[in-house]
Motif scaffolding. Structure first.
Motif, PDB file in Angstrom:
ATOM      1  N   VAL A 103    -106.157  34.710 -41.122  1.00 50.49           N
ATOM      2  CA  VAL A 103    -106.352  33.948 -39.892  1.00 50.49           C
ATOM      3  C   VAL A 103    -107.308  34.719 -38.990  1.00 50.49           C
ATOM      4  N   ASN A 104    -108.473  34.148 -38.750  1.00 54.14           N
ATOM      5  CA  ASN A 104    -109.495  34.768 -37.904  1.00 54.14           C
ATOM      6  C   ASN A 104    -109.344  34.296 -36.467  1.00 54.14           C
ATOM      7  N   LEU A 105    -109.301  35.222 -35.540  1.00 51.02           N
ATOM      8  CA  LEU A 105    -109.152  34.902 -34.122  1.00 51.02           C
ATOM      9  C   LEU A 105    -110.526  34.987 -33.451  1.00 51.02           C
ATOM     10  N   HIS A 106    -111.062  33.842 -33.060  1.00 50.30           N
ATOM     11  CA  HIS A 106    -112.367  33.777 -32.408  1.00 50.30           C
ATOM     12  C   HIS A 106    -112.141  33.629 -30.897  1.00 50.30           C
ATOM     13  N   VAL A 107    -112.119  34.737 -30.206  1.00 47.57           N
ATOM     14  CA  VAL A 107    -111.935  34.699 -28.755  1.00 47.57           C
ATOM     15  C   VAL A 107    -113.291  34.427 -28.105  1.00 47.57           C
ATOM     16  N   HIS A 108    -113.348  33.398 -27.283  1.00 51.23           N
ATOM     17  CA  HIS A 108    -114.592  33.125 -26.556  1.00 51.23           C
ATOM     18  C   HIS A 108    -114.978  34.386 -25.787  1.00 51.23           C
ATOM     19  N   PRO A 109    -116.226  34.837 -25.907  1.00 47.01           N
ATOM     20  CA  PRO A 109    -116.572  36.186 -25.455  1.00 47.01           C
ATOM     21  C   PRO A 109    -116.497  36.431 -23.957  1.00 47.01           C
ATOM     22  N   ASP A 110    -116.412  35.387 -23.156  1.00 50.60           N
ATOM     23  CA  ASP A 110    -116.373  35.567 -21.704  1.00 50.60           C
ATOM     24  C   ASP A 110    -115.191  34.822 -21.103  1.00 50.60           C
ATOM     25  N   PRO A 111    -114.623  35.344 -20.017  1.00 56.59           N
ATOM     26  CA  PRO A 111    -113.607  34.572 -19.289  1.00 56.59           C
ATOM     27  C   PRO A 111    -114.254  33.319 -18.722  1.00 56.59           C
ATOM     28  N   ILE A 112    -113.553  32.214 -18.787  1.00 60.21           N
ATOM     29  CA  ILE A 112    -114.114  30.937 -18.334  1.00 60.21           C
ATOM     30  C   ILE A 112    -113.934  30.803 -16.831  1.00 60.21           C
ATOM     31  N   ARG A 113    -115.008  30.486 -16.161  1.00 58.68           N
ATOM     32  CA  ARG A 113    -114.965  30.308 -14.713  1.00 58.68           C
ATOM     33  C   ARG A 113    -114.051  29.148 -14.365  1.00 58.68           C
ATOM     34  N   VAL A 114    -113.292  29.313 -13.291  1.00 61.64           N
ATOM     35  CA  VAL A 114    -112.329  28.294 -12.872  1.00 61.64           C
ATOM     36  C   VAL A 114    -113.087  27.202 -12.114  1.00 61.64           C
ATOM     37  N   SER A 115    -113.875  26.477 -12.884  1.00 61.37           N
ATOM     38  CA  SER A 115    -114.797  25.493 -12.321  1.00 61.37           C
ATOM     39  C   SER A 115    -114.803  24.254 -13.203  1.00 61.37           C
ATOM     40  N   TYR A 116    -114.695  23.089 -12.568  1.00 61.68           N
ATOM     41  CA  TYR A 116    -114.731  21.838 -13.325  1.00 61.68           C
ATOM     42  C   TYR A 116    -116.032  21.707 -14.108  1.00 61.68           C
ATOM     43  N   LYS A 117    -117.158  21.988 -13.458  1.00 63.75           N
ATOM     44  CA  LYS A 117    -118.455  21.844 -14.118  1.00 63.75           C
ATOM     45  C   LYS A 117    -118.589  22.785 -15.296  1.00 63.75           C
ATOM     46  N   THR A 118    -118.117  24.013 -15.124  1.00 62.59           N
ATOM     47  CA  THR A 118    -118.199  24.982 -16.214  1.00 62.59           C
ATOM     48  C   THR A 118    -117.406  24.523 -17.422  1.00 62.59           C
ATOM     49  N   VAL A 119    -116.168  24.109 -17.194  1.00 64.14           N
ATOM     50  CA  VAL A 119    -115.311  23.676 -18.293  1.00 64.14           C
ATOM     51  C   VAL A 119    -115.883  22.432 -18.962  1.00 64.14           C
ATOM     52  N   ARG A 120    -116.331  21.484 -18.173  1.00 66.32           N
ATOM     53  CA  ARG A 120    -116.843  20.235 -18.745  1.00 66.32           C
ATOM     54  C   ARG A 120    -118.079  20.468 -19.600  1.00 66.32           C
ATOM     55  N   ALA A 121    -118.927  21.412 -19.196  1.00 69.47           N
ATOM     56  CA  ALA A 121    -120.133  21.693 -19.971  1.00 69.47           C
ATOM     57  C   ALA A 121    -119.819  22.521 -21.219  1.00 69.47           C
ATOM     58  N   LEU A 122    -118.801  23.386 -21.138  1.00 67.97           N
ATOM     59  CA  LEU A 122    -118.530  24.333 -22.214  1.00 67.97           C
ATOM     60  C   LEU A 122    -117.779  23.725 -23.385  1.00 67.97           C
ATOM     61  N   ILE A 123    -116.763  22.926 -23.132  1.00 65.77           N
ATOM     62  CA  ILE A 123    -115.869  22.473 -24.198  1.00 65.77           C
ATOM     63  C   ILE A 123    -116.596  21.729 -25.317  1.00 65.77           C
ATOM     64  N   PRO A 124    -117.494  20.782 -25.034  1.00 66.18           N
ATOM     65  CA  PRO A 124    -118.212  20.140 -26.145  1.00 66.18           C
ATOM     66  C   PRO A 124    -119.018  21.128 -26.980  1.00 66.18           C
TER      67      PRO A 124
END
Length: 353
Positions: free
Chosen positions: A61-82
């Motif tokens: 089982v490979n754990l791929h941790v996103h390399p940066d903490p995600i900013r607590v921002s609606y725009k950031t999350v909406r752009a990043l997830i796709p």
């Protein structure tokens, strides 16, 4: 030694994310403190008690941790997830370099009988630049775990569902989501056609039992059938901060070492009194809820199975970082529990090679 692993020619890849700071009161986010310290591959189990039922064999089982903490921002999350999910569905993007997962490729398959030591754990996080350059790794994710923070009490919850609407609070950039306006006016609204509530396709009831079985001693209530000692049922049942309540603001962050930071949101409401590891039915309608729904909706739009779960952790890191250390162990147990469930599902459906 265990029998030959029937999944020896396969791997399981899991995407893991954590959030960044939230306002001045929470300069450290325990979700990121936990995620960023995880090994690149799920370590072997510690030696189990003779009376404990032998867990199923699972592939590496490979754990791929996103390399940066995600900013607590609606725009950031909406752009990043796709972008995070795109390689799973785009065969031309199925490989890329990753320092966390390259170590996984060099590691041995995980078995349920191997002993575990600090030396083993250190080995799982070792990477080299040369290896990263030579061996690109697949980025198709079999499931994802997003981590965020909940209330100050030491409880941990896996969330069953997420909400499309009701985000009426500002993010760290002072911005509102304003999706109600977009929903009414924009034919290209990103969540057009998505239901108001989405649930994970992971069987959390089964996974909860597995998760509790791998919990550190003291985190499972006495009298439950899972592995672990009797839980302390004292001060841990206080409900939420002053501004809690359904739909209340959920502060995305954790103050290093704890100590009087203002709490912005809901406590975990799921489970029975005294339980430390629970299933929750309300992730809070802030960025935790938002990122969870974003992932579920992305898979829903692609008509894919929604193999995603959100883990809520305490907002404080605890004395001397104790909650971060516990959180790391709980994350590894949760990853293992989901991986075992995936293997069980393949067996049930007859999809073994």
């Amino acid at each position: 030694m265990g029998s030959t692993n029937v999944y020896s020619d396969e791997e399981i890849n899991v995407l893991i994310t954590g959030f960044g700071p939230f306002k001045k009161e929470y300069p450290l986010n325990p979700s990121w403190e936990i995620a960023s310290r995880l090994p690149a591959i799920l370590p072997p189990l510690r030696a189990k008690q003779p009376s404990t039922q032998k867990p199923p064999l699972i592939p590496r089982v490979n754990l791929h941790v996103h390399p940066d903490p995600i900013r607590v921002s609606y725009k950031t999350v909406r752009a990043l997830i796709p972008k995070l999910w795109a390689p799973t569905f785009d065969s031309s993007s199925s490989t890329s370099t990753s320092s966390t997962s390259t170590a996984a490729l060099a590691a041995e398959p995980t078995t349920s009988e191997a002993p575990f030591s600090e030396q083993d754990a250190a080995a799982t996080t070792t990477t080299t630049t040369t290896a990263n350059e030579e061996e690109p790794t697949p980025k198709k994710y079999d499931f994802a775990i997003h981590i965020g923070m909940a209330g100050p009490q030491p409880r941990w919850a896996i969330e069953r569902l997420a909400h499309r609407d009701g985000y009426a609070l500002r993010d760290v950039d002072g911005e509102f989501l304003r999706d109600k306006e977009n929903q009414l006016k924009d034919d290209d609204w990103v969540w057009k056609g998505c239901p108001a509530e989405l649930r994970t396709d992971l069987d959390l009831d089964v996974i909860l039992e597995k998760w509790r079985g791998y919990a550190p001693p003291g985190l499972v209530v006495a009298g439950t059938p899972q592995n672990g000692g009797g839980g302390d049922e004292k001060e841990d049942e206080k409900e939420g901060g002053k501004e809690g309540g359904k739909g209340g603001k959920e502060g995305e962050g954790g103050k290093g070492g704890g100590g009087g930071a203002k709490w912005y949101g809901n406590d975990i409401k799921g489970g029975n009194k005294g339980e430390k590891l629970v299933i929750s039915e309300d992730p809070g309608r802030y960025l935790c809820d938002f990122i969870y729904y974003s992932s579920l909706a992305e898979l829903y739009k692609r008509k894919a199975e929604r193999k995603v779960v959100f883990l809520h952790v305490p907002c404080e890191v605890g004395k001397d970082g104790e909650y971060v250390r516990i959180g790391q162990e709980l994350m590894l147990g949760l990853v293992r529990g989901v991986a075992e469930w995936l293997v069980d599902e393949k067996k049930r459906k007859g999809d073994l090679r």
